[in-house]
Design a protein around this motif. Sequence first.
Motif, PDB file in Angstrom:
ATOM      1  N   VAL A  50       6.325  19.608   3.050  1.00 20.85           N
ATOM      2  CA  VAL A  50       6.560  18.235   4.062  1.00 20.85           C
ATOM      3  C   VAL A  50       5.858  18.742   5.687  1.00 20.85           C
ATOM      4  CG1 VAL A  50       7.475  16.767   6.172  1.00 20.85           C
ATOM      5  CG2 VAL A  50       8.809  16.904   3.190  1.00 20.85           C
ATOM      6  N   LYS A  51       5.616  20.514   5.508  1.00 23.34           N
ATOM      7  CA  LYS A  51       5.619  21.021   6.861  1.00 23.34           C
ATOM      8  C   LYS A  51       3.823  21.610   6.257  1.00 23.34           C
ATOM      9  CE  LYS A  51       8.923  23.789   8.844  1.00 23.34           C
ATOM     10  NZ  LYS A  51       9.373  24.810   8.506  1.00 23.34           N
ATOM     11  N   LYS A  52       3.646  21.635   5.114  1.00 17.66           N
ATOM     12  CA  LYS A  52       2.654  22.209   4.587  1.00 17.66           C
ATOM     13  C   LYS A  52       1.820  20.394   4.368  1.00 17.66           C
ATOM     14  CE  LYS A  52      -1.387  24.182   2.164  1.00 17.66           C
ATOM     15  NZ  LYS A  52      -2.306  24.632   3.725  1.00 17.66           N
ATOM     16  N   VAL A  53       2.148  19.034   4.102  1.00 18.58           N
ATOM     17  CA  VAL A  53       1.596  18.425   4.253  1.00 18.58           C
ATOM     18  C   VAL A  53       0.929  17.470   5.892  1.00 18.58           C
ATOM     19  CG1 VAL A  53       1.609  15.483   3.542  1.00 18.58           C
ATOM     20  CG2 VAL A  53       3.058  17.863   1.747  1.00 18.58           C
ATOM     21  N   ILE A  54       2.092  17.619   6.177  1.00 16.84           N
ATOM     22  CA  ILE A  54       1.720  17.572   8.028  1.00 16.84           C
ATOM     23  C   ILE A  54       0.494  18.909   8.293  1.00 16.84           C
ATOM     24  CG2 ILE A  54       2.968  17.534   9.669  1.00 16.84           C
ATOM     25  CD1 ILE A  54       5.647  16.902   8.741  1.00 16.84           C
ATOM     26  N   GLU A  55       0.271  19.779   7.903  1.00 17.87           N
ATOM     27  CA  GLU A  55      -0.610  20.661   8.017  1.00 17.87           C
ATOM     28  C   GLU A  55      -1.723  20.153   7.767  1.00 17.87           C
ATOM     29  OE1 GLU A  55       0.253  24.450   7.695  1.00 17.87           O
ATOM     30  OE2 GLU A  55      -1.269  25.039   7.704  1.00 17.87           O
ATOM     31  N   GLU A  56      -2.093  20.040   6.614  1.00 17.48           N
ATOM     32  CA  GLU A  56      -3.344  19.815   6.258  1.00 17.48           C
ATOM     33  C   GLU A  56      -3.211  17.788   7.144  1.00 17.48           C
ATOM     34  OE1 GLU A  56      -5.392  21.031   3.536  1.00 17.48           O
ATOM     35  OE2 GLU A  56      -4.069  22.637   5.036  1.00 17.48           O
ATOM     36  N   ALA A  57      -2.875  17.507   7.077  1.00 22.35           N
ATOM     37  CA  ALA A  57      -2.882  15.773   7.776  1.00 22.35           C
ATOM     38  C   ALA A  57      -3.193  16.593   8.919  1.00 22.35           C
ATOM     39  CB  ALA A  57      -1.526  14.860   7.924  1.00 22.35           C
ATOM     40  N   ILE A  58      -2.954  17.306  10.237  1.00 22.86           N
ATOM     41  CA  ILE A  58      -3.679  17.705  10.953  1.00 22.86           C
ATOM     42  C   ILE A  58      -4.733  17.702  10.492  1.00 22.86           C
ATOM     43  CG2 ILE A  58      -3.156  19.579  13.151  1.00 22.86           C
ATOM     44  CD1 ILE A  58       0.130  18.169  12.956  1.00 22.86           C
ATOM     45  N   ASN A  59      -4.955  19.541  10.047  1.00 22.03           N
ATOM     46  CA  ASN A  59      -6.252  19.544   9.876  1.00 22.03           C
ATOM     47  C   ASN A  59      -7.379  18.231   9.560  1.00 22.03           C
ATOM     48  OD1 ASN A  59      -5.984  22.265  10.188  1.00 22.03           O
ATOM     49  ND2 ASN A  59      -5.029  22.639   8.747  1.00 22.03           N
ATOM     50  N   LEU A  60      -6.856  17.582   9.057  1.00 21.35           N
ATOM     51  CA  LEU A  60      -7.999  16.342   8.603  1.00 21.35           C
ATOM     52  C   LEU A  60      -7.986  15.647   9.967  1.00 21.35           C
ATOM     53  CD1 LEU A  60      -6.703  15.514   5.339  1.00 21.35           C
ATOM     54  CD2 LEU A  60      -9.458  16.542   5.657  1.00 21.35           C
ATOM     55  N   GLY A  61      -7.765  15.802  10.761  1.00 21.98           N
ATOM     56  CA  GLY A  61      -8.014  14.616  12.978  1.00 21.98           C
ATOM     57  C   GLY A  61      -6.715  13.744  12.616  1.00 21.98           C
ATOM     58  N   ALA A  62      -5.522  14.117  12.192  1.00 22.71           N
ATOM     59  CA  ALA A  62      -4.069  13.455  13.126  1.00 22.71           C
ATOM     60  C   ALA A  62      -2.932  13.860  13.559  1.00 22.71           C
ATOM     61  CB  ALA A  62      -3.091  13.156  11.785  1.00 22.71           C
ATOM     62  N   ARG A  63      -2.297  14.297  14.641  1.00 24.71           N
ATOM     63  CA  ARG A  63      -1.992  14.703  15.748  1.00 24.71           C
ATOM     64  C   ARG A  63      -0.734  14.148  15.465  1.00 24.71           C
ATOM     65  NH1 ARG A  63       0.544  12.961  19.959  1.00 24.71           N
ATOM     66  NH2 ARG A  63      -1.113  10.852  20.181  1.00 24.71           N
ATOM     67  N   LEU A  64       0.221  15.370  15.936  1.00 22.07           N
ATOM     68  CA  LEU A  64       1.606  15.513  15.450  1.00 22.07           C
ATOM     69  C   LEU A  64       2.057  14.547  16.766  1.00 22.07           C
ATOM     70  CD1 LEU A  64       4.080  16.162  13.720  1.00 22.07           C
ATOM     71  CD2 LEU A  64       4.389  18.206  15.581  1.00 22.07           C
ATOM     72  N   ALA A  65       2.839  13.317  16.115  1.00 19.11           N
ATOM     73  CA  ALA A  65       3.795  12.819  16.766  1.00 19.11           C
ATOM     74  C   ALA A  65       4.709  12.810  17.923  1.00 19.11           C
ATOM     75  CB  ALA A  65       3.984  11.680  16.057  1.00 19.11           C
ATOM     76  N   GLU A  66       4.323  12.492  18.800  1.00 17.32           N
ATOM     77  CA  GLU A  66       5.528  12.715  19.853  1.00 17.32           C
ATOM     78  C   GLU A  66       7.060  11.995  19.775  1.00 17.32           C
ATOM     79  OE1 GLU A  66       4.235  11.402  23.958  1.00 17.32           O
ATOM     80  OE2 GLU A  66       1.957  12.900  23.341  1.00 17.32           O
ATOM     81  N   PRO A  67       8.390  12.514  19.989  1.00 16.78           N
ATOM     82  CA  PRO A  67       8.923  12.112  19.373  1.00 16.78           C
ATOM     83  C   PRO A  67       8.946  10.179  20.365  1.00 16.78           C
ATOM     84  CG  PRO A  67       9.801  14.397  21.355  1.00 16.78           C
ATOM     85  CD  PRO A  67       8.526  14.300  20.947  1.00 16.78           C
ATOM     86  N   GLY A  68       9.518   9.603  19.429  1.00 23.45           N
ATOM     87  CA  GLY A  68       9.594   8.195  19.239  1.00 23.45           C
ATOM     88  C   GLY A  68       7.976   7.227  19.380  1.00 23.45           C
ATOM     89  N   GLU A  69       6.657   8.287  18.800  1.00 23.80           N
ATOM     90  CA  GLU A  69       5.158   7.459  19.082  1.00 23.80           C
ATOM     91  C   GLU A  69       5.286   6.190  18.297  1.00 23.80           C
ATOM     92  OE1 GLU A  69       2.648  10.285  19.481  1.00 23.80           O
ATOM     93  OE2 GLU A  69       1.468   9.321  20.746  1.00 23.80           O
TER      94      GLU A  69
END
Length: 451
Positions: A94-113
């Motif tokens: 799960v952490k790796k997939v999130i990291e990859e999405a961030i590398n592709l231009g996404a941003r880690l969501a803020e709480p409740g975003e």
Amino acid sequence: MLPLKEDTIVANATALVPSGVAIVRISGKDALKIGTSLFSKKANITPRKAYFGKVLDRQGNVLDEGLLLYFKAPHSFTGEDVVELHLHGSVPVVKKVIEEAINLGARLAEPGEFTKRAFLHGKIDLVQAEAIAQLIEAKTEKASRAALNLLEGKLSSQIKQLRDKLIEVEGLIEAELNFPEDVEEIELQQIQTTLKEVLDKIEELLKTYKRGKLLSEGIKLAIVGRPNVGKSSLFNALVGYERAIVSDIKGTTRDFIEEEFSIRGYPVKLIDTAGIREAEDKIEKLGIEKAKEKINEADIVIFVFDASEGLTDEDLKILENVKDKNPIIVGNKIDLGIAESKIKDYYNDVIFVSTKTKEGLKNLEDEIINRLGLLDNIDTDVYINLRHQEALQKAKQILENLYQNLDYYENQKELIMLDIREANYHLKEILGEIHTEDVLGKIFSSFCIGK
Ligand SMILES: Nc1nc2c(ncn2[C@@H]2O[C@H](COP(=O)(O)OP(=O)(O)OP(=O)(O)O)[C@@H](O)[C@H]2O)c(=O)[nH]1
Ligand SMILES: [Mg+2]
């Protein structure tokens, strides 16, 4: 409505713990592009269809296999393009997939975003957004049902009715002021009737605050008394299993013990404490200090004594020390008899129980509920929270003042209109029709990431 950030956000929508399935959610204009970059099926993705395939990193290495779902804007939770990747619930994956999405231009969501975006896109109002957090955090079924009612809009619709009633009067006055020749004059009587209706309803809603608070936050109950009177036995009887050690040795409980359970659907945190006495033992002394701290923190203190022995000087000393807390006085061990003469001054205040035969325990529960003002069995559909309470009180104050002084305003209808408008401002705040970044920040920052 505030301008939305155009960026794409990503987060785990499920808890980061080993589990059967975990969901990574991506929302924003590049959600589909980023989602399909991480998935074996790249094109011709139909919304609302589940695709099974490989989950890949940017180099094409397989990270997991799972599902991809696409919700096309505006038909998604956030109102934006949303992609969900359903993975196996492996924390590193799960952490790796999130990291990859961030590398592709996404941003880690803020709480409740995600929920905040749903609100800003008009998918839900602010009461419903709060209800999502309330539902997630609900500790009992009764609490979750109450949250669901808010999510379904049961409070919002009541607030909207009040808002509309006020808007109607405001409109009539405005028309009269602007077109005095063409429009019939609005009678003060009519305004008065509406104000009364709105005020009655506001009063009714305000009454739900305390129950709602108890339902979402729960009640803290501390059991205190001298050693060996049966505090831990009572603790076990209330929580329903042998959680605390019970023995006939005085000073069995050293450190306090906490356990969550519920009484009549209200979440309760029950605290068992060390028996209070003049202890020599260093550890026991520390336990007794902790017991005193817990007494201070508790909403309700249950003072236990041994009814078969009656109230001893030691008991009375402890009782004197906790009297500010207005404790519930429990006489335990009635299966061994009641030493009536030694209890006489307090007899009518005592709830007699036996943790051995379970006699009297229901009376104790009733008394707890009674102390909290919950015995009247009123079960409303909706409960307001602190934010709603503050706004309703402001609206109430303005309208009450207006209601009482309506006659003075006979020839100054514009003042009536301004007051009504101001009161309505506070109702609109509840729904989030009027809001500030500060208020939103406060509400959504209390959410966890990914919600
Ligand atoms: N007959 C009878 N005995 C009881 C009852 N409740 C507790 N006891 C007994 O009383 C003794 C002390 O019980 P505990 O629950 O450990 O008492 P406590 O108040 O927690 O004691 P400390 O932890 O030492 O402060 C044990 O032997 C229990 O079995 C009861 O209702 N009837
Ligand atoms: Mg004990």
